[in-house]
Design a protein around this motif. Sequence first.
Motif, mmCIF file in Angstrom:
data_model
loop_
_atom_site.group_PDB
_atom_site.id
_atom_site.type_symbol
_atom_site.label_atom_id
_atom_site.label_comp_id
_atom_site.label_asym_id
_atom_site.label_seq_id
_atom_site.Cartn_x
_atom_site.Cartn_y
_atom_site.Cartn_z
ATOM 1 N N VAL A 10 21.201 49.991 97.196
ATOM 2 C CA VAL A 10 19.782 50.262 96.974
ATOM 3 C C VAL A 10 19.488 51.739 97.254
ATOM 4 O O VAL A 10 18.772 52.390 96.495
ATOM 5 C CB VAL A 10 18.903 49.336 97.840
ATOM 6 C CG1 VAL A 10 17.457 49.808 97.859
ATOM 7 C CG2 VAL A 10 18.978 47.908 97.329
ATOM 8 N N LEU A 49 13.257 49.233 91.720
ATOM 9 C CA LEU A 49 13.771 48.079 92.461
ATOM 10 C C LEU A 49 13.547 46.786 91.688
ATOM 11 O O LEU A 49 14.429 45.924 91.641
ATOM 12 C CB LEU A 49 13.126 48.009 93.849
ATOM 13 C CG LEU A 49 13.630 49.064 94.837
ATOM 14 C CD1 LEU A 49 12.768 49.072 96.084
ATOM 15 C CD2 LEU A 49 15.087 48.835 95.177
ATOM 16 N N ALA A 57 10.450 43.578 96.914
ATOM 17 C CA ALA A 57 10.691 44.791 97.698
ATOM 18 C C ALA A 57 9.391 45.383 98.228
ATOM 19 O O ALA A 57 8.340 45.283 97.596
ATOM 20 C CB ALA A 57 11.408 45.828 96.849
ATOM 21 N N PRO A 78 14.241 45.882 100.675
ATOM 22 C CA PRO A 78 14.453 45.385 99.316
ATOM 23 C C PRO A 78 14.195 43.897 99.165
ATOM 24 O O PRO A 78 13.835 43.441 98.095
ATOM 25 C CB PRO A 78 15.911 45.727 99.026
ATOM 26 C CG PRO A 78 16.537 46.036 100.320
ATOM 27 C CD PRO A 78 15.454 46.390 101.282
#
Length: 176
Positions: A10, A49, A57, A78
């Motif tokens: 991420v 995301l 998220a 996330p």
Amino acid sequence: KFSTGGNSEVKNVLKAASQLVEQANRPPPTETALQRRVDEDTERLTQVLRDEGYYAAKLEAHVDLAAKPVKIRIDVEPGPRYKLTSVALLDPDNRNLPIALSAEDLGLKLGQPARSAPVLDAERQITLRFAERGYPLARVPDRKVIVDHAQRTMTVTYTVNPGPLAGFGKVRISGA
């Protein structure tokens, strides 16, 4: 700086998409302009995301104006990565389609992360697969994506207009 709770995948995705990172050597002229840049980046990163399958998220930006240079930290939770659980193809008139295609035929795999790029790419695969089977005018006029937050899943339904079955005309050979 990104704080992602140790999720390096991420973190890398966010760094690659961040305008704040890209423009780090070009500071804005005012604090207001900086805050606008932070707000815009937060919105952009939230969408990034979601595109990667993180539909729950949460992002929170912290700006330390007292530091020289100014420090910006974005805390990211996330949440779970949603999964693709269903892919369906429907005719606009609720008739059976002349060709049956599976999720795998479209480059999708049930149970994979619910990323947006493969879902969009599947539309091209639908028209390509129909064209290969004699339906060169096939198109996908609609796509319905449902994200179920309770189940953390995504289902996708493509409406497919196959168009007419095309055939070849009479074959004629002339000359050698």
